[in-house]
Design a protein around this motif. Structure first.
Motif, PDB file in Angstrom:
ATOM      1  N   ALA A  97       0.854  -1.295  -0.207  1.00 47.92           N
ATOM      2  CA  ALA A  97       0.010  -0.224  -0.100  1.00 47.92           C
ATOM      3  C   ALA A  97       0.855   1.393   0.435  1.00 47.92           C
ATOM      4  O   ALA A  97       2.104   1.618   0.526  1.00 47.92           O
ATOM      5  N   GLU A 154     -11.860   0.843  -3.952  1.00 52.06           N
ATOM      6  CA  GLU A 154     -12.935   0.883  -3.190  1.00 52.06           C
ATOM      7  C   GLU A 154     -11.548   0.338  -2.033  1.00 52.06           C
ATOM      8  O   GLU A 154     -11.191   0.824  -0.340  1.00 52.06           O
ATOM      9  N   CYS A 155     -11.015  -0.626  -2.561  1.00 53.03           N
ATOM     10  CA  CYS A 155      -9.849  -1.291  -1.897  1.00 53.03           C
ATOM     11  C   CYS A 155      -8.651  -0.881  -1.938  1.00 53.03           C
ATOM     12  O   CYS A 155      -7.876  -0.642  -1.164  1.00 53.03           O
ATOM     13  N   TRP A 156      -8.638  -0.383  -3.222  1.00 53.63           N
ATOM     14  CA  TRP A 156      -7.016   0.095  -3.229  1.00 53.63           C
ATOM     15  C   TRP A 156      -7.708   1.228  -3.018  1.00 53.63           C
ATOM     16  O   TRP A 156      -5.939   1.983  -3.333  1.00 53.63           O
ATOM     17  N   ASP A 157      -8.832   2.120  -2.906  1.00 51.54           N
ATOM     18  CA  ASP A 157      -8.232   3.730  -1.933  1.00 51.54           C
ATOM     19  C   ASP A 157      -6.559   4.609  -1.472  1.00 51.54           C
ATOM     20  O   ASP A 157      -5.578   3.295  -0.889  1.00 51.54           O
ATOM     21  N   MET A 208      -6.523  -5.119   2.911  1.00 55.11           N
ATOM     22  CA  MET A 208      -7.015  -4.823   1.842  1.00 55.11           C
ATOM     23  C   MET A 208      -6.760  -4.330   0.590  1.00 55.11           C
ATOM     24  O   MET A 208      -7.058  -4.681  -0.439  1.00 55.11           O
ATOM     25  N   TYR A 209      -6.051  -2.985   0.980  1.00 50.85           N
ATOM     26  CA  TYR A 209      -5.333  -2.855  -0.393  1.00 50.85           C
ATOM     27  C   TYR A 209      -4.499  -3.784  -1.479  1.00 50.85           C
ATOM     28  O   TYR A 209      -5.062  -3.882  -2.773  1.00 50.85           O
ATOM     29  N   ALA A 221      -6.396   5.584   3.656  1.00 55.82           N
ATOM     30  CA  ALA A 221      -6.624   3.729   4.019  1.00 55.82           C
ATOM     31  C   ALA A 221      -8.100   4.163   4.553  1.00 55.82           C
ATOM     32  O   ALA A 221      -8.239   2.772   4.713  1.00 55.82           O
ATOM     33  N   ARG A 240      -6.164  -2.019   7.031  1.00 57.85           N
ATOM     34  CA  ARG A 240      -5.945  -1.311   5.863  1.00 57.85           C
ATOM     35  C   ARG A 240      -5.253  -1.780   4.739  1.00 57.85           C
ATOM     36  O   ARG A 240      -5.163  -1.820   3.569  1.00 57.85           O
ATOM     37  N   ARG A 263     -11.319   2.887   2.759  1.00 58.45           N
ATOM     38  CA  ARG A 263     -10.937   1.795   2.319  1.00 58.45           C
ATOM     39  C   ARG A 263     -12.099   1.172   2.780  1.00 58.45           C
ATOM     40  O   ARG A 263     -12.494   0.645   3.862  1.00 58.45           O
ATOM     41  N   GLY A 299      -7.625  -5.498  -3.090  1.00 56.76           N
ATOM     42  CA  GLY A 299      -7.396  -5.307  -3.598  1.00 56.76           C
ATOM     43  C   GLY A 299      -6.612  -5.930  -5.275  1.00 56.76           C
ATOM     44  O   GLY A 299      -7.358  -5.944  -6.522  1.00 56.76           O
TER      45      GLY A 299
END
Ligand code: ADE
Length: 314
Positions: free
Chosen positions: A193, A286-289, A213-214, A292, A210, A295, A217
């Protein structure tokens, strides 16, 4: 009289494992297909200098409630002496299809297969991230951050559902306890991320979740890029950012791409003409926003992939 009473405790004997085939080699050591009695198992060998990862990984697998369908099944560990060389082994269930990365290299997937893989993977990640209270005589399971989430660390089971593996870098967050070492640029560059690439110094639990989560994505993008549902060509399998920076990006390459230029893997226009893929594409974004805090959580992504567009079958 028990004749063994006064004997010193003997070490647990090693299991009768027969190594059959080398399946993967990496930074972590190597993974072998092995035979144990009548079934196959996977043996991950850690080099002695990486005892920390071997300890961490078994510590995570031994936590209460970790026996979950979408977490690779742990069998045990061994210390093996091979001449003067000490090897640290971790034994788990063997999955014939291997990692999601290998699977996607060799196969495209239908909409239904993709949903099944994405949903089961999200069940695993969401379970990992969640706390489970102490129940039925079992202790509580703390929230766990994986810290090296990627398609090589997700395995494909024979029914095409997925499970999560490789907890050598994972961190558990027990209430009131310090999670230990929480700094550092760890994980795989390609999946890092922006805040990790920037070297932000310290993170708390939510920040680590988070970061996973990135990476999640990126893995969902890999799934989508091999899905045949859209009306258009499906290209060869590519790692995230392989188009942009090739096979061996340096840290500086990744910083420039992800932090400065805020580039993300390409979402193809024809994917967006499919209602289901369009919804998945916005979930992935929205995962790789970059932010952080913006996300989605694993629970939320799970809900979206599990309950949206169940009626689409192409
Ligand atoms: N590659 C890494 N871990 C594996 C496992 N448990 N089974 C099959 N292939 C693997």
């Amino acid at each position: 009289v028990d004749p063994s009473r006064d004997q010193p405790p003997s070490p647990t004997p090693n299991r009768p494992l027969k190594l059959i085939e080398l399946r993967a080699r990496g930074r972590f050591g190597s993974v072998w297909k092995a035979q144990l009695h009548e079934s196959y198992v996977a043996v991950k060998k850690f080099p002695l200098h990486d005892q920390q990862s071997w300890n961490t990984e078994q510590d995570i697998y031994r936590l209460p409630h970790m026996n979950h369908e979408n977490i690779l099944k742990f069998i045990g560990t061994e210390r093996r002496a091979d001449n003067l060389n000490i090897e640290l082994w971790l034994i788990t269930e063997f999955q014939q299809y291997g990692s999601l990365c290998e699977y996607l290299k060799g196969n495209t997937i239908s909409w239904t297969e993709m949903r099944k893989m994405a949903e089961s993977m999200m069940r695993g990640l969401s379970f990992l991230h969640d706390e489970v209270p102490a129940i039925c005589g079992k202790g509580a399971k703390p929230a766990i951050a994986h810290r090296d989430f990627k398609s090589k660390n997700v395995l494909v089971k024979s029914d095409l559902t997925c499970c999560i593996a490789d907890f050598g870098l994972a961190l558990k967050f027990e209430p009131g306890k310090n999670p230990g070492e929480t700094h550092g640029l760890v994980g795989t560059r390609r999946y890092m991320a922006p805040e990790v690439l920037e070297g932000a110094i310290s993170f708390n639990r939510d920040a680590f979740l988070r970061i996973d989560m990135y990476a999640c994505g990126m893995v969902l993008w890999e799934l989508m890029s091999r899905c045949t549902a859209a009306d258009g060509p499906v290209g060869e399998y590519q790692l995230p950012f392989e188009d942009e920076i090739g096979q061996h990006p340096t840290l500086e390459d990744m910083q420039e791409l992800v932090v400065i230029n805020k580039v993300r893997p390409a979402i193809k226009e024809h994917w967006l003409k499919h209602t289901g893929l369009e919804a998945l594409a916005s979930t992935i974004e929205e995962c790789w926003d970059h932010d952080a805090e913006a996300r989605l959580s694993a629970d939320c992504v799970l809900e979206r992939v599990a309950y949206a567009e169940r009626s689409i079958y192409t």
